[in-house]
Enzyme design. Structure first.
Site, PDB file in Angstrom:
ATOM      1  CG  HIS A  57     124.805  37.588  67.045  1.00  0.00           C
ATOM      2  ND1 HIS A  57     125.344  38.146  65.645  1.00  0.00           N
ATOM      3  CD2 HIS A  57     125.931  37.886  67.582  1.00  0.00           C
ATOM      4  CE1 HIS A  57     125.932  39.321  65.647  1.00  0.00           C
ATOM      5  NE2 HIS A  57     126.870  38.579  67.015  1.00  0.00           N
ATOM      6  CG  HIS A  59     127.920  39.617  70.180  1.00  0.00           C
ATOM      7  ND1 HIS A  59     128.205  38.939  69.631  1.00  0.00           N
ATOM      8  CD2 HIS A  59     127.733  39.246  71.599  1.00  0.00           C
ATOM      9  CE1 HIS A  59     128.604  38.124  69.951  1.00  0.00           C
ATOM     10  NE2 HIS A  59     128.378  37.515  71.199  1.00  0.00           N
ATOM     11  CG  ASP A  61     129.373  43.910  67.442  1.00  0.00           C
ATOM     12  OD1 ASP A  61     129.287  43.198  68.559  1.00  0.00           O
ATOM     13  OD2 ASP A  61     130.294  43.153  66.103  1.00  0.00           O
ATOM     14  CG  HIS A  62     125.779  42.102  65.780  1.00  0.00           C
ATOM     15  ND1 HIS A  62     125.937  41.659  64.061  1.00  0.00           N
ATOM     16  CD2 HIS A  62     127.091  41.787  66.073  1.00  0.00           C
ATOM     17  CE1 HIS A  62     127.197  41.374  63.494  1.00  0.00           C
ATOM     18  NE2 HIS A  62     128.047  41.953  65.303  1.00  0.00           N
ATOM     19  CG  HIS A 115     129.404  34.354  66.586  1.00  0.00           C
ATOM     20  ND1 HIS A 115     131.011  34.907  67.161  1.00  0.00           N
ATOM     21  CD2 HIS A 115     128.768  35.369  66.696  1.00  0.00           C
ATOM     22  CE1 HIS A 115     130.513  36.615  67.045  1.00  0.00           C
ATOM     23  NE2 HIS A 115     129.948  36.810  67.232  1.00  0.00           N
ATOM     24  CG  ASP A 134     129.461  38.771  64.162  1.00  0.00           C
ATOM     25  OD1 ASP A 134     128.895  39.063  63.428  1.00  0.00           O
ATOM     26  OD2 ASP A 134     129.798  38.953  64.734  1.00  0.00           O
ATOM     27  CG  HIS A 172     132.827  41.768  61.908  1.00  0.00           C
ATOM     28  ND1 HIS A 172     132.437  43.348  62.585  1.00  0.00           N
ATOM     29  CD2 HIS A 172     131.336  41.469  62.353  1.00  0.00           C
ATOM     30  CE1 HIS A 172     131.980  43.252  63.642  1.00  0.00           C
ATOM     31  NE2 HIS A 172     131.242  42.116  63.768  1.00  0.00           N
TER      32      HIS A 172
HETATM   33 FE    FE Z   1     129.736  41.115  65.820  1.00  0.00          FE
HETATM   34 ZN    ZN Z   2     128.844  38.552  67.571  1.00  0.00          ZN
END
Ligand code: FE
Ligand code: ZN
Length: 257
Positions: A57, A59, A61-62, A115, A134, A172
């Site tokens: 996805h 985001h 942090d990905h 998400h 996530d 995570h």
């Molecule tokens: Fe994440």
């Molecule tokens: Zn995420």
């Protein structure tokens, strides 16, 4: 029937990046590169050449390492067609039921909204490996930023239906915190207690609790068990309450936990 080798790289506070290598062809992918440097270091140490980025996805942090990794390696980004505008550097757009080939290793793509609206998961059946970002966490699930509880419950059921031996590689390391909530939901769940003990031992040694097996998650993760009477009762509903409602209440309680 080509298998992949999986390398797990912990980054930031609690993110996991995964390097996937298909030895016959040498094809190598990185799943959800939050950052660049640790990926380049691991590639150099293994003497692997990066061919693809797989994004679950959009985001940061990905996907934070996407553009830099393209610059360094010329790799191609694989991401959700539905989210092509939000996936930096996307080159191959995929959706539900598509097969992506990492060299000779096949991955099936699932759309798992909830998400985010464009969230996808990659499943390598021959390696029993699921990369679900996530959406599904060990003993938990992602927050609903862009989806309804109904959508997320449908997405989780799709993943729950995969073979029991599937290894769940999520985005995570949230297992211990998720476990504290899960324990309040199903106090008498023996499988959950076994998993919690295992998690405690692993974390005490600084080791990852990921991957988890899907069999363990089905038995212990309350968010995969919204259609169990015991979980419905735990959130104050009748045992035959609709799983959509049970799931929504579980997620709501976790949000304020
Ligand atoms: Fe994440
Ligand atoms: Zn995420």
């Amino acid at each position: 029937m080509a298998k992949i080798v999986v390398e797990q790289i912990p980054v930031l506070t609690d993110n996991y990046i995964y390097l996937l290598h298909e030895p016959e062809s040498g094809a190598t992918a990185v799943v959800d590169p939050a950052v660049t440097e640790p990926v380049l270091e691991h590639l150099a140490a293994k003497n692997w050449r990066l061919t693809h980025i797989l994004n679950t996805h959009h985001h940061g942090d990905h996907t934070g390492g996407n553009i830099d990794l393209i610059k360094h390696t010329g790799c191609v980004v694989v991401g959700a067609a539905r989210d092509s505008e939000r996936i930096p550097g996307i080159g191959i757009e995929v959706g539900e039921g598509d097969t992506f080939m990492l060299g000779a290793a096949a991955a099936m793509v699932f759309e798992v909204p909830g998400h985010t609206s464009g969230h996808i998961a990659f499943w390598f059946p021959d390696s029993h490996a699921l990369f679900c970002g996530d959406t599904l966490f060990s003993l938990g699930c992602g927050r609903l930023f862009e989806g309804t509880p109904e959508e997320m419950w449908r997405s989780l059921k799709k993943l729950r239906d995969l073979p029991a031996e599937t290894l769940v590689y999520c985005g995570h390391e949230y297992t211990a915190a998720n476990g504290r909530f899960a324990r309040l939901v199903e106090r008498d769940n023996q499988a959950l207690h076994v998993r919690l003990e295992q998690v405690e031992k692993l974390r005490a040694k600084g080791r990852p609790t990921i991957p988890a097996t899907l069999a363990d998650e089905r038995a212990a993760n309350p968010f995969l068990r919204a259609d169990m009477g015991s979980v419905a009762r735990a959130v104050g509903m009748e045992p035959d309450a609709h799983p959509n409602l049970v799931f929504a209440e579980l997620r709501r309680r976790k949000d304020v936990f």
